[in-house]
Design a protein around this motif. Structure first.
Motif, PDB file in Angstrom:
ATOM      1  N   PHE A  28      25.102 -42.820  53.185  1.00 53.81           N
ATOM      2  CA  PHE A  28      26.132 -43.849  53.350  1.00 53.81           C
ATOM      3  C   PHE A  28      27.192 -43.412  54.355  1.00 53.81           C
ATOM      4  O   PHE A  28      27.701 -44.226  55.130  1.00 53.81           O
ATOM      5  N   GLY A  29      27.524 -42.108  54.360  1.00 58.01           N
ATOM      6  CA  GLY A  29      28.464 -41.625  55.362  1.00 58.01           C
ATOM      7  C   GLY A  29      27.894 -41.719  56.761  1.00 58.01           C
ATOM      8  O   GLY A  29      28.593 -42.114  57.707  1.00 58.01           O
ATOM      9  N   GLY A  30      26.617 -41.375  56.905  1.00 61.02           N
ATOM     10  CA  GLY A  30      25.982 -41.492  58.220  1.00 61.02           C
ATOM     11  C   GLY A  30      25.894 -42.928  58.684  1.00 61.02           C
ATOM     12  O   GLY A  30      26.124 -43.231  59.856  1.00 61.02           O
ATOM     13  N   SER A  31      25.573 -43.839  57.763  1.00 59.61           N
ATOM     14  CA  SER A  31      25.511 -45.260  58.125  1.00 59.61           C
ATOM     15  C   SER A  31      26.874 -45.774  58.553  1.00 59.61           C
ATOM     16  O   SER A  31      26.995 -46.537  59.528  1.00 59.61           O
TER      17      SER A  31
ATOM     18  N   THR B 177      27.684 -47.134  62.234  1.00 63.23           N
ATOM     19  CA  THR B 177      28.231 -48.491  62.344  1.00 63.23           C
ATOM     20  C   THR B 177      29.537 -48.494  63.135  1.00 63.23           C
ATOM     21  O   THR B 177      29.760 -49.354  64.000  1.00 63.23           O
ATOM     22  N   SER B 178      30.401 -47.504  62.866  1.00 63.06           N
ATOM     23  CA  SER B 178      31.672 -47.420  63.595  1.00 63.06           C
ATOM     24  C   SER B 178      31.439 -47.168  65.075  1.00 63.06           C
ATOM     25  O   SER B 178      32.084 -47.780  65.938  1.00 63.06           O
ATOM     26  N   ILE B 179      30.510 -46.263  65.389  1.00 58.70           N
ATOM     27  CA  ILE B 179      30.203 -45.983  66.793  1.00 58.70           C
ATOM     28  C   ILE B 179      29.626 -47.224  67.465  1.00 58.70           C
ATOM     29  O   ILE B 179      29.967 -47.553  68.613  1.00 58.70           O
ATOM     30  N   GLY B 180      28.751 -47.941  66.746  1.00 56.00           N
ATOM     31  CA  GLY B 180      28.180 -49.167  67.298  1.00 56.00           C
ATOM     32  C   GLY B 180      29.235 -50.219  67.573  1.00 56.00           C
ATOM     33  O   GLY B 180      29.172 -50.929  68.586  1.00 56.00           O
ATOM     34  N   GLN B 181      30.221 -50.324  66.696  1.00 61.25           N
ATOM     35  CA  GLN B 181      31.281 -51.309  66.898  1.00 61.25           C
ATOM     36  C   GLN B 181      32.137 -50.954  68.101  1.00 61.25           C
ATOM     37  O   GLN B 181      32.651 -51.839  68.787  1.00 61.25           O
ATOM     38  N   TRP B 182      32.310 -49.653  68.367  1.00 58.72           N
ATOM     39  CA  TRP B 182      33.054 -49.251  69.564  1.00 58.72           C
ATOM     40  C   TRP B 182      32.368 -49.733  70.828  1.00 58.72           C
ATOM     41  O   TRP B 182      33.022 -50.017  71.835  1.00 58.72           O
ATOM     42  N   PHE B 183      31.031 -49.817  70.779  1.00 60.53           N
ATOM     43  CA  PHE B 183      30.259 -50.252  71.940  1.00 60.53           C
ATOM     44  C   PHE B 183      29.921 -51.739  71.885  1.00 60.53           C
ATOM     45  O   PHE B 183      29.091 -52.218  72.659  1.00 60.53           O
TER      46      PHE B 183
ATOM     47  N   ALA C  81      28.693 -53.567  69.185  1.00 58.67           N
ATOM     48  CA  ALA C  81      27.678 -54.023  68.236  1.00 58.67           C
ATOM     49  C   ALA C  81      28.336 -54.711  67.052  1.00 58.67           C
ATOM     50  O   ALA C  81      29.455 -54.387  66.660  1.00 58.67           O
ATOM     51  N   ASP C  82      27.625 -55.675  66.475  1.00 63.43           N
ATOM     52  CA  ASP C  82      28.134 -56.409  65.320  1.00 63.43           C
ATOM     53  C   ASP C  82      27.326 -56.060  64.079  1.00 63.43           C
ATOM     54  O   ASP C  82      26.122 -55.836  64.147  1.00 63.43           O
ATOM     55  N   GLY C  83      28.004 -56.036  62.943  1.00 58.94           N
ATOM     56  CA  GLY C  83      27.313 -55.856  61.677  1.00 58.94           C
ATOM     57  C   GLY C  83      27.041 -54.403  61.344  1.00 58.94           C
ATOM     58  O   GLY C  83      27.431 -53.475  62.054  1.00 58.94           O
ATOM     59  N   PHE C  84      26.334 -54.235  60.235  1.00 61.68           N
ATOM     60  CA  PHE C  84      26.037 -52.909  59.698  1.00 61.68           C
ATOM     61  C   PHE C  84      24.844 -52.299  60.434  1.00 61.68           C
ATOM     62  O   PHE C  84      23.853 -52.971  60.696  1.00 61.68           O
ATOM     63  N   VAL C  85      24.939 -51.015  60.764  1.00 60.47           N
ATOM     64  CA  VAL C  85      23.858 -50.291  61.423  1.00 60.47           C
ATOM     65  C   VAL C  85      23.400 -49.179  60.486  1.00 60.47           C
ATOM     66  O   VAL C  85      24.172 -48.267  60.173  1.00 60.47           O
ATOM     67  N   GLY C  86      22.176 -49.273  60.021  1.00 61.68           N
ATOM     68  CA  GLY C  86      21.662 -48.275  59.096  1.00 61.68           C
ATOM     69  C   GLY C  86      21.105 -47.059  59.818  1.00 61.68           C
ATOM     70  O   GLY C  86      20.854 -47.090  61.032  1.00 61.68           O
ATOM     71  N   VAL C  87      20.935 -45.982  59.081  1.00 62.50           N
ATOM     72  CA  VAL C  87      20.348 -44.760  59.637  1.00 62.50           C
ATOM     73  C   VAL C  87      18.933 -44.616  59.077  1.00 62.50           C
ATOM     74  O   VAL C  87      18.636 -45.084  57.977  1.00 62.50           O
ATOM     75  N   PRO C  88      18.024 -43.968  59.814  1.00 66.06           N
ATOM     76  CA  PRO C  88      16.641 -43.809  59.329  1.00 66.06           C
ATOM     77  C   PRO C  88      16.609 -42.980  58.047  1.00 66.06           C
ATOM     78  O   PRO C  88      17.111 -41.845  58.034  1.00 66.06           O
ATOM     79  N   PRO C  89      16.039 -43.505  56.971  1.00 67.61           N
ATOM     80  CA  PRO C  89      16.007 -42.746  55.711  1.00 67.61           C
ATOM     81  C   PRO C  89      15.292 -41.409  55.826  1.00 67.61           C
ATOM     82  O   PRO C  89      15.713 -40.438  55.211  1.00 67.61           O
ATOM     83  N   PHE C  90      14.208 -41.362  56.612  1.00 62.72           N
ATOM     84  CA  PHE C  90      13.477 -40.099  56.738  1.00 62.72           C
ATOM     85  C   PHE C  90      14.346 -39.031  57.398  1.00 62.72           C
ATOM     86  O   PHE C  90      14.405 -37.886  56.928  1.00 62.72           O
ATOM     87  N   ALA C  91      15.018 -39.393  58.493  1.00 64.75           N
ATOM     88  CA  ALA C  91      15.849 -38.420  59.202  1.00 64.75           C
ATOM     89  C   ALA C  91      16.985 -37.923  58.322  1.00 64.75           C
ATOM     90  O   ALA C  91      17.257 -36.722  58.246  1.00 64.75           O
ATOM     91  N   ILE C  92      17.652 -38.857  57.646  1.00 59.71           N
ATOM     92  CA  ILE C  92      18.756 -38.468  56.771  1.00 59.71           C
ATOM     93  C   ILE C  92      18.249 -37.623  55.613  1.00 59.71           C
ATOM     94  O   ILE C  92      18.869 -36.619  55.227  1.00 59.71           O
ATOM     95  N   GLY C  93      17.105 -38.001  55.047  1.00 56.58           N
ATOM     96  CA  GLY C  93      16.543 -37.223  53.946  1.00 56.58           C
ATOM     97  C   GLY C  93      16.182 -35.820  54.371  1.00 56.58           C
ATOM     98  O   GLY C  93      16.460 -34.844  53.659  1.00 56.58           O
ATOM     99  N   ALA C  94      15.567 -35.682  55.548  1.00 58.79           N
ATOM    100  CA  ALA C  94      15.182 -34.359  56.037  1.00 58.79           C
ATOM    101  C   ALA C  94      16.406 -33.488  56.289  1.00 58.79           C
ATOM    102  O   ALA C  94      16.418 -32.299  55.951  1.00 58.79           O
ATOM    103  N   VAL C  95      17.456 -34.080  56.869  1.00 57.16           N
ATOM    104  CA  VAL C  95      18.667 -33.305  57.152  1.00 57.16           C
ATOM    105  C   VAL C  95      19.368 -32.917  55.854  1.00 57.16           C
ATOM    106  O   VAL C  95      19.793 -31.760  55.686  1.00 57.16           O
TER     107      VAL C  95
END
Length: 240
Positions: free
Chosen positions: A79-82, A86-92, A94-108
């Motif tokens: 949730f922190g990564g998402s 999302t905040s970085i996307g809004q700076w550029f 982007a609209d709405g929520f941007v999720g992070v890949p579950p596999f990448a987050i799980g592995a990290v």
């Protein structure tokens, strides 16, 4: 529908889904263990450093990731990564929520937890190496890289391998917690199959059996690796 049909590989069977979930679990655990080896190696070096600041940072890392519940770490990363993405996307723009890949987050997440335990394994392995051998190598003018390749690394591997096997088993079980992110690993596959058929006991037992099978195979692999490293060490010692 019979039990055999539900666990089979036919059109209405869930056997393929469970096996794919088991494969995802193994791949996730391998990725987490590899990342953990990097984190653990760096933290072990920090804890063995002569600089107090590095030792304190290493102690903080192992204390945090061994003391905080694994599920909480995964929630914070997911949730922190998402939220961060999302905040970085809004700076550029982007609209709405941007999720992070579950596999990448799980592995990290599992990798950083694994790294805290691997750091202690590596640190103990380095301390177990005979100081006399290292001092003798320095006395004859052996280069540092040669000393690491011929003396330090083989012995660290030999001493650390049993501990790494235990960390692997820990990471294999921790991977089940990634199901909260929706990743289709073994526990998540068992939950989906159980919810679709209402055969909760059957599919959770089947999932548990697959976890036990993976654990048994892992034990055999690490057992053979330990025996091989032990024989290689004895041959090198006798040759020298």
């Amino acid at each position: 529908m019979s039990v055999i049909e539900m666990l089979g590989f036919g059109a209405e069977g869930w056997g393929g889904v469970l096996l794919l979930g088991a494969l995802m679990t193994v791949v996730l655990t391998i990725a987490a263990l590899a990342l953990g080896a990097v984190f653990g190696g760096l933290v072990a070096a920090a804890k063995l450093s002569r600089f107090r600041v590095l030792r304190v940072l290493g102690d903080c890392y192992t204390t945090v990731f061994r003391g905080v519940p694994e599920l909480l770490v995964i929630y914070l990363f997911y949730f922190g990564g998402s939220a961060l993405v999302t905040s970085i996307g809004q700076w550029f723009g982007a609209d709405g929520f941007v999720g992070v890949p579950p596999f990448a987050i799980g592995a990290v997440a599992v990798g950083m937890i694994s790294g805290a335990y691997q750091a202690e394994v590596y640190r103990a392995a380095v301390l177990a190496v005979s100081r006399g051998e290292l001092e003798a190598a320095r006395a004859i003018g052996m280069p540092t890289l040669t000393m690491a390749r011929r003396i330090l690394i083989p012995q660290v591997l030999r001493f650390a391998l049993p501990g790494i096997g235990n960390v692997w088993q820990l990471s294999l079980k921790d991977s089940a917690l990634i199901s909260v992110t929706g990743l289709a690993e073994l526990l998540r596959a068992s939950q989906v199959a159980a919810g679709s058929t209402h055969q909760y006991f059957l599919f959770f037992v089947a999932g548990g059996a697959l976890y036990l099978a993976m654990t048994g195979v892992s034990n055999r692999i690490f057992g053979r690796a330990e025996a091989y490293v032990g024989r290689s060490f004895k041959r090198n010692f006798a040759r020298n």
